[in-house]
Write a protein that holds these residues in place. Structure first.
Motif, PDB file in Angstrom:
ATOM      1  N   ASP A   1      74.845  -0.046 102.831  1.00  0.00           N
ATOM      2  CA  ASP A   1      76.121   0.831 103.023  1.00  0.00           C
ATOM      3  C   ASP A   1      75.638   1.542 101.806  1.00  0.00           C
ATOM      4  O   ASP A   1      75.449   1.943 101.656  1.00  0.00           O
ATOM      5  CB  ASP A   1      77.180   0.474 103.232  1.00  0.00           C
ATOM      6  CG  ASP A   1      78.052  -0.762 103.158  1.00  0.00           C
ATOM      7  OD1 ASP A   1      77.247  -1.091 102.119  1.00  0.00           O
ATOM      8  OD2 ASP A   1      79.130  -1.124 103.197  1.00  0.00           O
ATOM      9  N   ARG A   2      76.281   0.637 100.894  1.00  0.00           N
ATOM     10  CA  ARG A   2      76.124   0.661  99.359  1.00  0.00           C
ATOM     11  C   ARG A   2      75.038   1.607  99.050  1.00  0.00           C
ATOM     12  O   ARG A   2      74.526   2.219  98.141  1.00  0.00           O
ATOM     13  CB  ARG A   2      77.155  -0.233  98.295  1.00  0.00           C
ATOM     14  CG  ARG A   2      78.449  -0.702  98.538  1.00  0.00           C
ATOM     15  CD  ARG A   2      78.071  -1.291  97.448  1.00  0.00           C
ATOM     16  NE  ARG A   2      79.867  -1.944  97.744  1.00  0.00           N
ATOM     17  CZ  ARG A   2      80.666  -2.836  96.906  1.00  0.00           C
ATOM     18  NH1 ARG A   2      79.782  -2.959  95.323  1.00  0.00           N
ATOM     19  NH2 ARG A   2      81.606  -3.035  96.933  1.00  0.00           N
ATOM     20  N   ASN A   3      73.982   0.843  99.513  1.00  0.00           N
ATOM     21  CA  ASN A   3      72.432   0.826  99.048  1.00  0.00           C
ATOM     22  C   ASN A   3      71.712   2.289  99.443  1.00  0.00           C
ATOM     23  O   ASN A   3      71.552   3.572  99.310  1.00  0.00           O
ATOM     24  CB  ASN A   3      71.082   0.114  98.901  1.00  0.00           C
ATOM     25  CG  ASN A   3      71.669  -1.447  98.619  1.00  0.00           C
ATOM     26  OD1 ASN A   3      71.225  -0.968  97.233  1.00  0.00           O
ATOM     27  ND2 ASN A   3      71.594  -2.568  99.021  1.00  0.00           N
ATOM     28  N   LEU A   4      72.323   2.179 100.509  1.00  0.00           N
ATOM     29  CA  LEU A   4      72.196   3.925 101.621  1.00  0.00           C
ATOM     30  C   LEU A   4      72.835   5.022 100.756  1.00  0.00           C
ATOM     31  O   LEU A   4      72.086   6.041 100.382  1.00  0.00           O
ATOM     32  CB  LEU A   4      72.331   3.987 103.001  1.00  0.00           C
ATOM     33  CG  LEU A   4      71.308   3.299 103.749  1.00  0.00           C
ATOM     34  CD1 LEU A   4      72.176   2.970 104.920  1.00  0.00           C
ATOM     35  CD2 LEU A   4      70.098   3.732 103.462  1.00  0.00           C
ATOM     36  N   ALA A   5      74.112   5.004 100.090  1.00  0.00           N
ATOM     37  CA  ALA A   5      74.850   5.434  99.654  1.00  0.00           C
ATOM     38  C   ALA A   5      74.479   6.031  97.935  1.00  0.00           C
ATOM     39  O   ALA A   5      74.572   7.130  97.891  1.00  0.00           O
ATOM     40  CB  ALA A   5      76.423   5.156  99.071  1.00  0.00           C
TER      41      ALA A   5
ATOM     42  N   LEU B   1      76.768  16.231  85.804  1.00  0.00           N
ATOM     43  CA  LEU B   1      77.134  15.204  86.672  1.00  0.00           C
ATOM     44  C   LEU B   1      75.799  13.929  86.130  1.00  0.00           C
ATOM     45  O   LEU B   1      75.069  14.857  86.543  1.00  0.00           O
ATOM     46  CB  LEU B   1      76.861  15.345  88.214  1.00  0.00           C
ATOM     47  CG  LEU B   1      77.438  14.274  88.991  1.00  0.00           C
ATOM     48  CD1 LEU B   1      78.368  13.407  88.227  1.00  0.00           C
ATOM     49  CD2 LEU B   1      76.797  13.808  90.294  1.00  0.00           C
ATOM     50  N   ASP B   2      76.358  13.024  85.470  1.00  0.00           N
ATOM     51  CA  ASP B   2      75.224  11.994  84.950  1.00  0.00           C
ATOM     52  C   ASP B   2      75.901  10.455  86.114  1.00  0.00           C
ATOM     53  O   ASP B   2      76.645  10.266  85.849  1.00  0.00           O
ATOM     54  CB  ASP B   2      75.712  11.627  83.711  1.00  0.00           C
ATOM     55  CG  ASP B   2      74.842  11.290  83.178  1.00  0.00           C
ATOM     56  OD1 ASP B   2      73.432  10.592  83.730  1.00  0.00           O
ATOM     57  OD2 ASP B   2      74.739  10.279  81.616  1.00  0.00           O
ATOM     58  N   LEU B   3      74.846  10.472  86.814  1.00  0.00           N
ATOM     59  CA  LEU B   3      74.500   9.728  87.780  1.00  0.00           C
ATOM     60  C   LEU B   3      73.700   8.745  87.122  1.00  0.00           C
ATOM     61  O   LEU B   3      72.073   8.738  86.706  1.00  0.00           O
ATOM     62  CB  LEU B   3      74.451  10.193  89.078  1.00  0.00           C
ATOM     63  CG  LEU B   3      75.086  11.060  89.992  1.00  0.00           C
ATOM     64  CD1 LEU B   3      74.148  11.229  91.475  1.00  0.00           C
ATOM     65  CD2 LEU B   3      77.171  10.303  90.319  1.00  0.00           C
ATOM     66  N   GLU B   4      74.956   7.240  87.335  1.00  0.00           N
ATOM     67  CA  GLU B   4      74.096   5.949  87.189  1.00  0.00           C
ATOM     68  C   GLU B   4      73.997   5.076  88.254  1.00  0.00           C
ATOM     69  O   GLU B   4      74.642   4.486  88.258  1.00  0.00           O
ATOM     70  CB  GLU B   4      74.081   5.345  85.634  1.00  0.00           C
ATOM     71  CG  GLU B   4      73.532   6.243  84.219  1.00  0.00           C
ATOM     72  CD  GLU B   4      73.914   6.141  83.493  1.00  0.00           C
ATOM     73  OE1 GLU B   4      74.150   3.861  83.349  1.00  0.00           O
ATOM     74  OE2 GLU B   4      73.232   6.320  82.224  1.00  0.00           O
ATOM     75  N   LEU B   5      73.292   5.110  89.265  1.00  0.00           N
ATOM     76  CA  LEU B   5      73.548   4.665  90.614  1.00  0.00           C
ATOM     77  C   LEU B   5      72.111   3.675  90.461  1.00  0.00           C
ATOM     78  O   LEU B   5      70.574   4.064  90.784  1.00  0.00           O
ATOM     79  CB  LEU B   5      74.092   4.574  91.306  1.00  0.00           C
ATOM     80  CG  LEU B   5      75.060   6.374  91.676  1.00  0.00           C
ATOM     81  CD1 LEU B   5      74.676   6.673  93.418  1.00  0.00           C
ATOM     82  CD2 LEU B   5      76.077   5.009  91.354  1.00  0.00           C
ATOM     83  N   THR B   6      72.536   2.094  90.998  1.00  0.00           N
ATOM     84  CA  THR B   6      71.307   1.433  91.334  1.00  0.00           C
ATOM     85  C   THR B   6      70.939   0.934  92.422  1.00  0.00           C
ATOM     86  O   THR B   6      71.891   1.026  94.035  1.00  0.00           O
ATOM     87  CB  THR B   6      71.552  -0.695  90.408  1.00  0.00           C
ATOM     88  OG1 THR B   6      71.475  -0.052  89.106  1.00  0.00           O
ATOM     89  CG2 THR B   6      70.327  -0.941  90.652  1.00  0.00           C
ATOM     90  N   VAL B   7      69.721   1.350  93.353  1.00  0.00           N
ATOM     91  CA  VAL B   7      69.321   1.475  94.656  1.00  0.00           C
ATOM     92  C   VAL B   7      68.606  -0.336  94.443  1.00  0.00           C
ATOM     93  O   VAL B   7      67.553  -0.228  94.125  1.00  0.00           O
ATOM     94  CB  VAL B   7      68.868   2.618  95.343  1.00  0.00           C
ATOM     95  CG1 VAL B   7      68.424   2.306  96.569  1.00  0.00           C
ATOM     96  CG2 VAL B   7      69.580   3.765  94.764  1.00  0.00           C
TER      97      VAL B   7
END
Length: 459
Positions: A116-120, A249-255
């Motif tokens: 779920d988190r990785n998809l988001a 918006l500065d996004l730093e998300l790890t997939v």
């Protein structure tokens, strides 16, 4: 949903009184089974509204009382029992419960293997630099997850992804808009599939008792267009009110999808289950049977274990089972006919009747659990539909959807409570957003969407 300590203290004595009075006072037009069921029904209303005991406790109490009052095992025997103890107990394993069991196990597996988190994160990553675009992506992802996971689990997951994002937003208003977007999308997305929300399950079970069925795909065809429209309206309103154009918006998300054998088995099983749900008209395997597939596969391969089963949302399943038993008891005892006959509903135009049912479901669900509201209204709404010549499928869908659109207050739904707990949302803002989307949704399901359902041949 707590409704105040005073209400909770008064709840138990009032519930006991509501249970006993119809059994000792002659009720005109009701025979003895109907009087007993009226007591159970009134008791359920009091306990659901006051929450003097937990909602799930009320649900299982309903089941026990129907065995002890209406079946061949009644403590004071009836001349002719209106149901059997076996049938009452069977509500705990109704096919709809099995459908939700599979959905809940997939949802818990998605959390266990971080799907779920990785998809988001995967969906949000492309929208760096555009807050409004990221807001829309966030809402769409939340809604899609909520169609197959519980609204509460979806909201908790999305906030785990969103909290770092909130810190990068330049204003309190923008943070409020993003925080409100998650519960709004979770609640609206929940109407999209039979496993999206407990009211949907209660409606399906009630339709089954009337000999009516709605396939998984049929439900989606009926509800997803409405969900998309409400999501679009919600996004436009949130963007205009809270997220100005060109907000950075500065996004730093790890997939990082897991590639272990158990994770791969889970991905394949979950995908196959959803695919079979979506292709039900082609292969003919009922959605309830498909829902048991992941339970067997995931447990047999030890991808999910007995420990995972123990932490499933059993209270929600039992709450739905209590609603199924309540509906069956109301019908078997003749209480539904008596209640409907109290008012001359035939004088109301069809659209006014639909608006009344939708408005009542929405209004009650804003202050008590949407599952409790569905448990109370659907057993009465379906026989009412038959009495006035309305289609029962239309009425069941309408009430279930209206229950899920109630989101004005922090206590209205668990997703709202989670959003409020972040400290970025004020109650007045939640009331405004919930009213805009909720009132529009009620008007659409009363006046517009039934036309779409008829075009689809649903209802």
């Amino acid at each position: 949903m707590p409704s105040g300590r005073l209400a909770q203290r008064l709840g138990l004595p009032l519930a006991a009184l509501a249970l006993v009075v119809p059994m000792v006072v002659d009720v005109p037009g009701l025979d003895e089974p109907g009087e007993r069921m009226l007591g159970v029904f009134l008791m359920a209303i009091v306990l659901f509204v006051t929450e003097a005991i937990p909602l799930v406790a009320t649900a299982v109490l309903i089941i026990l009382l129907e065995v002890l009052l209406l079946s061949e095992q009644a403590l004071v025997p009836l001349a002719e029992p209106v149901t059997s103890a076996r049938d009452v107990w069977a509500s705990l394993a109704d096919p709809v419960i099995i459908l939700f069991l599979g959905g809940f196990l997939i949802a818990d597996g998605a959390a266990k293997y971080a799907l779920d988190r990785n998809l988001a994160a995967l969906i949000l990553t492309p929208f760096r630099g555009s807050a409004r675009a990221a807001l829309l992506a966030l809402m769409l992802m939340t809604a899609v997850l909520s169609m197959f996971m519980s609204n509460t689990a979806t909201t908790a997951t999305m906030f785990a992804v969103l909290l770092p994002v909130l810190g990068s937003l330049p204003s309190d208003a923008a943070r409020t808009g993003f925080a409100l977007a998650v519960p709004l999308a979770a609640n609206v997305g929940g109407i999209g599939t039979p496993v999206g929300s407990p009211p949907n399950a209660i409606a399906l079970a009630a339709l089954g008792s009337q000999g009516q069925t709605v396939s998984f795909v049929g439900w989606m065809a009926a509800a997803v267009p409405l969900a998309l429209l409400l999501l679009a309206v919600g996004w436009l309103f949130l963007a205009a009110r809270f997220v100005p154009a060109r907000t950075p918006l500065d996004l730093e998300l790890t997939v990082k999808f897991r590639r272990t054998p158990p994770a791969v088995v889970f991905y394949l099983t979950a995908s196959a289950t959803v695919l079979l749900w979506l292709t039900e008209p082609l292969h003919g395997i009922p959605a309830t049977t498909v829902g048991f597939l992941p339970v067997v596969v995931l447990l047999a391969t030890q991808v999910m274990t007995g420990e995972d089963l123990r932490v499933l949302q059993w209270p929600v399943l039992w709450l739905v089972a209590g609603g199924i038993a309540l509906g069956n008891g109301v019908g078997a005892s003749g209480l539904d006919t008596w209640l409907v006959g109290l008012v001359d509903w035939g004088v109301l135009p069809a659209t006014v009747l639909l608006l009344t049912l939708a408005g009542l479901a929405w209004g009650l669900s804003n202050v008590i659990s949407n599952s409790a509201t569905a448990n109370l209204l659907i057993p009465i709404a379906l026989p009412l539909a038959l009495t006035v010549g309305q289609d029962v499928v239309t009425v069941a869908l309408l009430v279930a959807i209206a229950c899920s659109l109630a989101m004005m207050l922090p206590i209205s739904t668990p997703p709202n409570a989670i959003a409020y707990a972040t400290g970025t949302v004020r109650t007045p803002d939640m009331v405004v957003v919930g009213a805009v989307v909720g009132v529009l949704g009620v008007l659409l399901v009363a006046f517009v969407i039934p036309l779409w359902w008829r075009l689809l041949g649903i209802g």
